[in-house]
Design a protein around this motif. Sequence first.
Motif, short mmCIF file in Angstrom:
data_model
loop_
_atom_site.label_atom_id
_atom_site.label_comp_id
_atom_site.label_asym_id
_atom_site.label_seq_id
_atom_site.Cartn_x
_atom_site.Cartn_y
_atom_site.Cartn_z
N GLU A 35 0.85 -1.18 0.00
CA GLU A 35 0.00 0.00 0.00
C GLU A 35 0.89 1.23 0.00
O GLU A 35 1.85 1.31 0.76
CB GLU A 35 -0.92 0.02 1.22
N VAL A 36 0.58 2.18 -0.87
CA VAL A 36 1.37 3.40 -0.96
C VAL A 36 0.65 4.51 -0.19
O VAL A 36 -0.52 4.81 -0.47
CB VAL A 36 1.60 3.83 -2.42
N LEU A 37 1.34 5.11 0.76
CA LEU A 37 0.79 6.20 1.56
C LEU A 37 1.68 7.43 1.42
O LEU A 37 2.84 7.32 1.03
CB LEU A 37 0.70 5.79 3.03
N GLY A 38 1.14 8.58 1.72
CA GLY A 38 1.92 9.80 1.67
C GLY A 38 2.89 9.89 2.84
O GLY A 38 2.83 9.10 3.78
N PHE A 45 -3.04 0.87 16.24
CA PHE A 45 -3.53 2.11 15.64
C PHE A 45 -4.14 1.80 14.28
O PHE A 45 -3.87 0.75 13.67
CB PHE A 45 -2.40 3.13 15.49
N CYS A 46 -4.95 2.71 13.81
CA CYS A 46 -5.60 2.56 12.50
C CYS A 46 -5.02 3.60 11.55
O CYS A 46 -4.84 4.76 11.91
CB CYS A 46 -7.11 2.77 12.66
N ILE A 47 -4.70 3.14 10.33
CA ILE A 47 -4.28 4.05 9.28
C ILE A 47 -4.87 3.54 7.97
O ILE A 47 -4.87 2.33 7.71
CB ILE A 47 -2.73 4.15 9.20
N SER A 48 -5.44 4.42 7.19
CA SER A 48 -6.05 4.06 5.91
C SER A 48 -7.11 2.97 6.08
O SER A 48 -7.25 2.07 5.26
CB SER A 48 -4.99 3.61 4.90
N GLY A 49 -7.86 3.04 7.18
CA GLY A 49 -8.95 2.10 7.39
C GLY A 49 -8.55 0.74 7.89
O GLY A 49 -9.40 -0.13 8.07
N ASN A 50 -7.25 0.52 8.15
CA ASN A 50 -6.76 -0.80 8.58
C ASN A 50 -6.09 -0.70 9.95
O ASN A 50 -5.39 0.26 10.24
CB ASN A 50 -5.76 -1.36 7.56
N LEU A 51 -6.29 -1.75 10.75
CA LEU A 51 -5.71 -1.80 12.08
C LEU A 51 -4.32 -2.41 12.02
O LEU A 51 -4.10 -3.43 11.37
CB LEU A 51 -6.60 -2.63 13.01
N HIS A 52 -3.37 -1.79 12.71
CA HIS A 52 -1.98 -2.25 12.75
C HIS A 52 -1.50 -2.21 14.20
O HIS A 52 -2.10 -1.57 15.06
CB HIS A 52 -1.07 -1.35 11.91
N ASP A 63 4.24 -4.35 7.61
CA ASP A 63 2.88 -4.21 7.09
C ASP A 63 2.84 -3.89 5.60
O ASP A 63 1.80 -3.50 5.08
CB ASP A 63 2.13 -3.15 7.89
N ASN A 64 3.99 -4.05 4.92
CA ASN A 64 4.05 -3.91 3.46
C ASN A 64 3.55 -2.53 3.00
O ASN A 64 2.65 -2.42 2.18
CB ASN A 64 3.25 -5.02 2.79
N ILE A 65 4.16 -1.48 3.57
CA ILE A 65 3.79 -0.10 3.27
C ILE A 65 4.92 0.59 2.53
O ILE A 65 6.08 0.48 2.92
CB ILE A 65 3.47 0.68 4.56
N LEU A 66 4.59 1.29 1.47
CA LEU A 66 5.53 2.17 0.78
C LEU A 66 5.08 3.61 1.00
O LEU A 66 3.89 3.87 1.20
CB LEU A 66 5.58 1.86 -0.72
N THR A 67 6.01 4.55 0.96
CA THR A 67 5.64 5.95 1.13
C THR A 67 6.11 6.78 -0.05
O THR A 67 7.20 6.57 -0.58
CB THR A 67 6.23 6.51 2.45
N ASP A 68 5.25 7.69 -0.48
CA ASP A 68 5.56 8.63 -1.56
C ASP A 68 5.94 9.95 -0.90
O ASP A 68 5.09 10.65 -0.35
CB ASP A 68 4.34 8.80 -2.46
N SER A 69 7.22 10.29 -0.96
CA SER A 69 7.71 11.47 -0.24
C SER A 69 7.21 12.78 -0.84
O SER A 69 7.37 13.84 -0.24
CB SER A 69 9.24 11.47 -0.22
N ALA A 70 6.60 12.73 -2.02
CA ALA A 70 6.11 13.95 -2.66
C ALA A 70 4.62 14.19 -2.37
O ALA A 70 4.08 15.21 -2.77
CB ALA A 70 6.34 13.88 -4.17
N PHE A 125 -1.42 12.61 2.75
CA PHE A 125 -2.83 12.24 2.90
C PHE A 125 -3.36 11.49 1.67
O PHE A 125 -4.33 11.90 1.04
CB PHE A 125 -3.68 13.48 3.21
N MET A 126 -2.68 10.40 1.35
CA MET A 126 -3.06 9.56 0.21
C MET A 126 -3.97 8.40 0.62
O MET A 126 -4.43 7.65 -0.25
CB MET A 126 -1.82 8.99 -0.47
N ALA A 127 -4.21 8.21 1.90
CA ALA A 127 -4.96 7.06 2.38
C ALA A 127 -6.32 6.97 1.70
O ALA A 127 -7.05 7.96 1.61
CB ALA A 127 -5.14 7.14 3.89
#
Length: 199
Positions: free
Chosen positions: A33-36, A133-140, A166-173, A176-178
């Motif tokens: 999942e790609v998040l900001g 905690f929850c991020i992008s609708g998912n509990l972690h 949790d297999n998360i990628l982040t887009d540094s540019a 609030f991409m969730a």
Amino acid sequence: MRFALMITALMSAFFITGTHAASPSDTSAKDPEVLGFVEWVVMDDTEVRLKARLDTGAKTSSLHAVNVEPFEQDGEEWVRFKLPLGDHEDQPSEGQLDHEDVILEFERPVHRTVLIKRKGAPSQRRYVVHMEFCISGNLHETQFSLTDRGRFSYPVLLGRRFMRDDNILTDSAQSFMAAKECEYRTLEELAERPEALKR
């Protein structure tokens, strides 16, 4: 030349069969999942909403905490800490309370402690706890080191351990991409929680 081609073919066969590469039919493989680089998180037990920075430069996540006090419970080391909502004022409000009026108090078992070396200052020992905690609708769930982040823009920092597990990628540019939101409480609703200490 023929020998070199044979070695290349053997190496290719080894990496294909020996490293369990994900195939299109492999249903256990999950696309990341790609998040900001900044996202909203909601701490699961209180449903307080906080702004989080996803930081690949940090291994362990950290959470804003003040008045961190260790204590013993049932023969185990626990820690008590406070989260003043006035330090960041991210919680939606109905206008009946000021953020300065509400402080949340948490108690958690200590997972481990870490010694942080600081340039030009004494080393600092920090407690690390597990929190959901929850991020992008998912509990972690991940490890959070407890530290005073009042002078920083983000009360939560999510590090590489969380992103890797949790297999998360982040887009540094982007921020609030969730794709989904997490349920949270208003400031007034949080003030009624048993964890809340009202001034």
